[in-house]
Design an enzyme around this catalytic site. Structure first.
Site, PDB file in Angstrom:
ATOM      1  N   ILE A 175      40.190  43.428  31.645  1.00 26.65           N
ATOM      2  CA  ILE A 175      38.766  43.687  32.333  1.00 26.65           C
ATOM      3  C   ILE A 175      37.943  42.429  32.484  1.00 26.65           C
ATOM      4  O   ILE A 175      37.666  41.980  31.093  1.00 26.65           O
ATOM      5  CB  ILE A 175      37.939  45.103  31.330  1.00 26.65           C
ATOM      6  CG1 ILE A 175      38.836  46.390  31.085  1.00 26.65           C
ATOM      7  CG2 ILE A 175      36.828  45.280  32.148  1.00 26.65           C
ATOM      8  CD1 ILE A 175      39.333  46.727  32.411  1.00 26.65           C
ATOM      9  N   HIS A 176      37.392  42.363  33.596  1.00 29.14           N
ATOM     10  CA  HIS A 176      36.703  40.855  33.864  1.00 29.14           C
ATOM     11  C   HIS A 176      35.750  41.094  34.867  1.00 29.14           C
ATOM     12  O   HIS A 176      34.729  40.217  34.768  1.00 29.14           O
ATOM     13  CB  HIS A 176      37.543  39.942  33.783  1.00 29.14           C
ATOM     14  CG  HIS A 176      37.940  39.447  35.252  1.00 29.14           C
ATOM     15  ND1 HIS A 176      39.193  40.459  35.801  1.00 29.14           N
ATOM     16  CD2 HIS A 176      37.583  38.871  36.564  1.00 29.14           C
ATOM     17  CE1 HIS A 176      39.485  39.952  36.823  1.00 29.14           C
ATOM     18  NE2 HIS A 176      38.648  39.356  37.423  1.00 29.14           N
ATOM     19  N   ARG A 177      35.619  41.899  35.765  1.00 30.46           N
ATOM     20  CA  ARG A 177      34.792  41.998  36.862  1.00 30.46           C
ATOM     21  C   ARG A 177      33.347  42.224  36.546  1.00 30.46           C
ATOM     22  O   ARG A 177      33.140  43.131  35.709  1.00 30.46           O
ATOM     23  CB  ARG A 177      35.380  43.073  37.883  1.00 30.46           C
ATOM     24  CG  ARG A 177      36.301  42.336  38.976  1.00 30.46           C
ATOM     25  CD  ARG A 177      36.748  43.636  39.958  1.00 30.46           C
ATOM     26  NE  ARG A 177      37.890  43.048  40.645  1.00 30.46           N
ATOM     27  CZ  ARG A 177      37.374  41.997  41.960  1.00 30.46           C
ATOM     28  NH1 ARG A 177      36.145  42.018  42.106  1.00 30.46           N
ATOM     29  NH2 ARG A 177      38.482  41.615  42.509  1.00 30.46           N
ATOM     30  N   ALA A 178      32.526  41.437  37.042  1.00 32.44           N
ATOM     31  CA  ALA A 178      31.079  41.808  37.155  1.00 32.44           C
ATOM     32  C   ALA A 178      30.430  43.071  36.822  1.00 32.44           C
ATOM     33  O   ALA A 178      29.743  43.730  36.172  1.00 32.44           O
ATOM     34  CB  ALA A 178      30.359  40.727  37.665  1.00 32.44           C
ATOM     35  N   ASP A 238      41.014  45.680  36.011  1.00 32.52           N
ATOM     36  CA  ASP A 238      40.000  45.694  37.247  1.00 32.52           C
ATOM     37  C   ASP A 238      40.392  44.352  37.981  1.00 32.52           C
ATOM     38  O   ASP A 238      39.642  44.012  38.906  1.00 32.52           O
ATOM     39  CB  ASP A 238      38.554  45.894  36.779  1.00 32.52           C
ATOM     40  CG  ASP A 238      38.168  44.497  36.097  1.00 32.52           C
ATOM     41  OD1 ASP A 238      38.757  43.673  35.928  1.00 32.52           O
ATOM     42  OD2 ASP A 238      37.090  44.675  35.310  1.00 32.52           O
TER      43      ASP A 238
END
Length: 355
Positions: free
Chosen positions: A202-205, A277
Site C-alpha cells: 500500500i503506497h498510493r497517496a 494499490d
C-alpha cells in the site's frame, strides 16, 4: 538509430531493460535518469543484478511539487537532447519524467515514442492520468500493451502508429523471474511458506494521505488470522505513525523493510493472494497467476478483473475482507503478449526509420 530514453523511477528501469537489450544490438541508446524517485536500492548493484544498462546522465531532480519538478526536468532534458541530437525520444508510462521528456521532444520536433500508451483510469484527479493523456497526444509511435489501450486511443481519435505490441513488463517479469529463482532468499529470511501468506503493498497517496482509508485498510487486515507480509514504504510507515495507527496490533503481520525487485517477484509468485494499490503489482500478480485484491476504486488494467483474477474493493472494510477470504479460481489468459514486446518495438522503429 540514436534514441534518448528518459526514465525517472525504478519500475521504469525494469520495464526499459528488455527494450534496451533489444535496441542496443544494432542502435545507440542514451539513458537519462531524471532522479524523480530517489531510491537507495538504485545503486550500481541494482543495475548489475538485473542486467540493466546504467544511465548516461543522472539529473538528480528529486521530489517536489509537480510544476517545479516537471519544469526542472524539462530544462535539463532539453540541454541533453539539443546536445545529443537523437532520432527519437523514448518515454515509458505516466510519471512526471514521462511528461517532461515527451514535451521537450515535441517542442524540438523530435518524434516521441511512448511505451505503455493508451492506459486510462478515467480519473483526472490522478496526476498519472494527466501525464498519460498529454503524452499520448504528442507521441509519434504509441506502443500499447493491450487491445483495451488501443481502443482508448481510438476513442480519443488517435489511430496513427498505434500498435498493440504486448507488455514490456511481461518481458521483464519472464526474464527476472528466472534470476529471482537463482538469487532471492526472501522466503527463508522472512520465514514464509509458499501459498501460506498474504502479500501487502500500500503506497498510493489517495490511500496513505487519508487517515480514515488507512484505518479501514488496517481493520480489514486485522480481520484475518492468516500470515501477512508487508514490505512497507517509509512514507506509508510515517503516515501511519502520524495518524496514531498501530500495525503491531494486527495478528500475524510481518512488517519488513522495502525489498529489491527480485525479492518482490519471489514474494508475489509464492503468495496465496496479493493485496495492493499498485498498478504494476496488479499486473505482476496476473503474470504469476496469483489472485489479487486491489485497494482502489479504478484500475487501468481492466483485463485483470476478468474471472476475479483481480477484485476491485476500494477501501471498504467489508469488501476488502470478503475479497481477501474469497476462494477464486480464475482462468489466466495471455492478455499481455508473448514476452517478445521489446523485439517487436525495435522492428517497428526500424521499419519506421526506413520509411
Amino acid at each position: 538509430m540514436k534514441i534518448v530514453t528518459v526514465l525517472g523511477a525504478r519500475p521504469q528501469f525494469i520495464k526499459a531493460a528488455p527494450v534496451s537489450r533489444a535496441l542496443r544490438q544494432n542502435h545507440q541508446e542514451i539513458i537519462v535518469h531524471t532522479g524523480q524517485h530517489y531510491d537507495a536500492n538504485m545503486s550500481d548493484i541494482f543495475f548489475e543484478e538485473l542486467n540493466i544498462p546504467k544511465p548516461d546522465y543522472h539529473l538528480a531532480v528529486g521530489s517536489g511539487n509537480h510544476g517545479k519538478q516537471t519544469g526542472e526536468m524539462m530544462a535539463k532534458i532539453e540541454e541533453i537532447v539539443l546536445n545529443e541530437k537523437p532520432d527519437y525520444v523514448l518515454v515509458y508510462g505516466d510519471t512526471n519524467s514521462t511528461l517532461a521528456g515527451s514535451l521537450v521532444a515535441a517542442k524540438l520536433h523530435i518524434p516521441v515514442i511512448h511505451i505503455e500508451a493508451g492506459l486510462r483510469s478515467f480519473n483526472k484527479l490522478m496526476p498519472e492520468e494527466v501525464n498519460r493523456i498529454l503524452t499520448d497526444h504528442i507521441s509519434e509511435f504509441l506502443f500499447c500493451p493491450t487491445d483495451t489501450a488501443v481502443e482508448n486511443l481510438k476513442n480519443e481519435n488517435i489511430t496513427r502508429n498505434v500498435i498493440n505490441i504486448g507488455d514490456v513488463m511481461y518481458d521483464a517479469v519472464l526474464y527476472n523471474r528466472e534470476l529471482a529463482k537463482e538469487k532471492s532468499q526472501i522466503l527463508e529470511k522472512a520465514q514464509l511458506k509458499k501459498g501460506e501468506y498474504l502479500l501487502i503493498t500500500i503506497h498510493r497517496a489517495e490511500n496513505t494521505d487519508d487517515p480514515e482509508k488507512m484505518k479501514s485498510i488496517l481493520q480489514a487486515f486485522s480481520s484475518t488470522e492468516e500470515t501477512k507480509v508487508w514490505p512497507i514504504h517509509p512514507r506509508t510507515k510515517h503516515k501511519l505513525a502520524d495518524y496514531g495507527l498501530n500495525v503491531e496490533e494486527i495478528p500475524n503481520l510481518k512488517i519488513i523493510d522495502p525489498v529489491g525487485y527480485l525479492d518482490m517477484l519471489t514474494l508475489e509468485a509464492n503468495a496465496r493472494k496479493i493485496v495492493t494499490d499498485s498498478g504494476g503489482v496488479q499486473k505482476e500478480a496476473y503474470f504469476m497467476e496469483v489472485p489479487c485484491v486491489t485497494v482502489r476504486e479504478q484500475t487501468e488494467w481492466v483485463e485483470t478483473l476478468e474471472g476475479e483474477a483481480n477484485i476491485l474493493v476500494g477501501t471498504d472494510q467489508a469488501k476488502m475482507t470478503d475479497a481477501i477470504n474469497k476462494e477464486v479460481k480464475p482462468e489466466y489468459k495471455q492478455l499481455f503478449g508473448n514476452g517478445e514486446a521489446a523485439i517487436k518495438i525495435v522492428e517497428v522503429l526500424e521499419d519506421g526509420l526506413k520509411a
